[in-house]
Design an enzyme around this catalytic site. Structure first.
Site, PDB file in Angstrom:
ATOM      1  N   LYS A 294      -4.067  -1.392  14.423  1.00 33.76           N
ATOM      2  CA  LYS A 294      -3.324  -0.347  15.132  1.00 33.76           C
ATOM      3  C   LYS A 294      -3.762  -0.244  16.584  1.00 33.76           C
ATOM      4  O   LYS A 294      -4.941  -0.296  16.900  1.00 33.76           O
ATOM      5  CB  LYS A 294      -3.506   0.982  14.419  1.00 33.76           C
ATOM      6  CG  LYS A 294      -2.861   0.959  13.047  1.00 33.76           C
ATOM      7  CD  LYS A 294      -2.767   2.360  12.472  1.00 33.76           C
ATOM      8  CE  LYS A 294      -2.498   2.269  10.994  1.00 33.76           C
ATOM      9  NZ  LYS A 294      -3.694   1.782  10.263  1.00 33.76           N
TER      10      LYS A 294
ATOM     11  N   GLU B 163       0.825  -1.212   0.000  1.00 35.54           N
ATOM     12  CA  GLU B 163       0.000   0.000   0.000  1.00 35.54           C
ATOM     13  C   GLU B 163       0.856   1.257   0.000  1.00 35.54           C
ATOM     14  O   GLU B 163       2.048   1.219   0.335  1.00 35.54           O
ATOM     15  CB  GLU B 163      -0.955  -0.005   1.186  1.00 35.54           C
ATOM     16  CG  GLU B 163      -0.227  -0.048   2.508  1.00 35.54           C
ATOM     17  CD  GLU B 163      -0.854   0.865   3.548  1.00 35.54           C
ATOM     18  OE1 GLU B 163      -1.244   1.986   3.217  1.00 35.54           O
ATOM     19  OE2 GLU B 163      -0.909   0.429   4.701  1.00 35.54           O
TER      20      GLU B 163
HETATM   21  N1  PSU Z   1      -0.280   0.759   8.559  1.00 38.00           N
HETATM   22  C1  PSU Z   1       0.728   1.584   8.930  1.00 38.00           C
HETATM   23  N2  PSU Z   1       0.600   2.919   8.657  1.00 38.00           N
HETATM   24  C2  PSU Z   1      -0.499   3.434   7.997  1.00 38.00           C
HETATM   25  C3  PSU Z   1      -1.556   2.564   7.603  1.00 38.00           C
HETATM   26  C4  PSU Z   1      -1.395   1.226   7.918  1.00 38.00           C
HETATM   27  O1  PSU Z   1       1.727   1.137   9.512  1.00 38.00           O
HETATM   28  O2  PSU Z   1      -0.557   4.641   7.748  1.00 38.00           O
HETATM   29  C5  PSU Z   1      -2.767   3.120   6.875  1.00 38.00           C
HETATM   30  C6  PSU Z   1      -3.400   2.059   5.983  1.00 38.00           C
HETATM   31  O3  PSU Z   1      -3.437   2.572   4.674  1.00 38.00           O
HETATM   32  C7  PSU Z   1      -4.797   1.865   6.525  1.00 38.00           C
HETATM   33  C8  PSU Z   1      -5.078   3.247   7.037  1.00 38.00           C
HETATM   34  O4  PSU Z   1      -5.709   1.434   5.558  1.00 38.00           O
HETATM   35  O5  PSU Z   1      -3.849   3.570   7.710  1.00 38.00           O
HETATM   36  C9  PSU Z   1      -6.295   3.267   7.951  1.00 38.00           C
HETATM   37  O6  PSU Z   1      -6.885   4.522   7.880  1.00 38.00           O
HETATM   38  P1  PSU Z   1      -8.361   4.742   8.454  1.00 38.00           P
HETATM   39  O7  PSU Z   1      -8.264   4.439   9.917  1.00 38.00           O
HETATM   40  O8  PSU Z   1      -8.659   6.195   8.186  1.00 38.00           O
HETATM   41  O9  PSU Z   1      -9.253   3.812   7.702  1.00 38.00           O
END
Ligand code: PSU
Ligand code: MN
Length: 304
Positions: A162, A28
């Site tokens: 996360k 990604e």
């Molecule tokens: N993993 C990481 N850093 C990131 C992300 C994932 O170590 O920045 C990103 C991914 O692209 C994931 C996004 O889909 O964070 C999630 O964002 P949200 O909570 O707005 O859906």
């Protein structure tokens, strides 16, 4: 589902790998544009691609550049994603809008997984999945990563979800959405910056070939309409007390500043990187590197 139409461009290397049935790992780009600070972001993006190659697979970093979806980026394009100031953050629902406007965006887990499947790629590495945010019972903030992965046949290697999220609620949603979760050499569900989130999962695999066996059983059973998550814990976690302290201050700051929607995750990650003086950054980089290596091993094992 071969991506040859004019809005999706696969690199020569990716097209060749697909034609020859070589192992490929989708990567990604949101982590590059919005998850890691400059200049480490470009360095990590390059290193991760190198790791995938060292493990015998072809890397396919996915992003939208000037209205064109790229499956597999050149070094110049990686640089653009890391350093241009006009790179939005696109989830699945944003993709068509970004493309129609000839704009540029990094893709989240949801958007990257969607595009990978469109392109015929079945293994994907990221850092930590999005999920249910703390306080979601009021804010309704749940990452579109979850619903996207409930509809895609893809294997995603991540370090759990996360730790800024409500991990228990996210595990419940993963269950409801029929997204399979398997720990890599553990049944302690990893917590991104932390090796163990405190939640236990049922299943464990110890080897990439076990993942291949699960993948083929999924196809034979028809339970491959949703994703398979391989949860790979980081080896050297963040100091826990420090982690909890920074999380508390970050959540309070986000609330005070009225941060909402897609800005929440990048805001909290940046707060971590600044407040921990780079410790969370070191852990985040370890995570993405080790997940990419494992994803490549899984992609290679899947071709045997
Ligand atoms: N993993 C990481 N850093 C990131 C992300 C994932 O170590 O920045 C990103 C991914 O692209 C994931 C996004 O889909 O964070 C999630 O964002 P949200 O909570 O707005 O859906
Ligand atoms: Mn959100």
């Amino acid at each position: 589902m071969v991506a040859t139409d004019s809005v999706i461009h696969s690199s020569h290397e990716v097209r060749e790998a697909l034609a020859l049935g070589k192992p490929i790992v989708a990567l990604e780009s949101t982590i590059i544009s919005h998850g890691l600070p400059r200049p480490q972001n470009l360095q990590v993006a390059r290193e991760v691609e190198a790791i995938v190659r060292q493990h015998g697979a072809v890397p396919a970093t996915i992003a939208v550049i000037d209205g064109l979806v790229h499956i597999g980026l050149s070094d110049t394009e990686l640089d653009e994603i890391a350093n241009r100031d006009d790179i939005a953050k696109a989830s699945s629902r944003d993709l068509a809008i970004v493309v129609a406007r000839r704009a540029s965006a990094a893709t989240t887990v949801a958007a990257t997984a969607h595009l990978a499947v469109q392109a015929g790629i079945s293994v994907f590495a990221t850092g930590g999945l999005g999920g249910v945010h703390r306080g979601a019972n009021e804010s309704f903030d749940e990452s579109a990563d979850l619903t996207a992965l409930s509809n895609l046949d893809i294997t995603v290697v991540c370090a759990g979800v996360k730790s800024i999220l409500d991990v228990g609620a996210t595990l419940e949603r993963l269950e409801t959405l029929a997204i399979a979760v398997v720990g890599y050499r553990t049944t302690n569900f990893p917590g991104f910056y932390l090796t163990d989130s405190g939640f236990t999962i049922e299943h464990q695999v110890d080897d990439p070939s076990e993942v291949s066996a699960i993948q083929s059983a999924r196809s034979r059973l028809g339970t491959n309409r949703s994703a398979l998550i391989i949860a790979n814990p980081v080896v050297h976690e963040m100091d826990r007390a420090r982690h909890d302290e920074i999380l508390t201050s970050g959540l309070a700051l986000a609330k005070a500043q009225g941060i909402s929607g897609k800005a929440v995750t990048p805001f909290l990650l940046e707060h971590f990187h600044i407040a921990s003086h780079g410790e969370s950054l070191r852990v985040n980089i370890d995570i993405i590197k080790s997940n990419s290596a494992l994803a490549a091993d899984i992609a290679v094992a899947g071709k045997k």
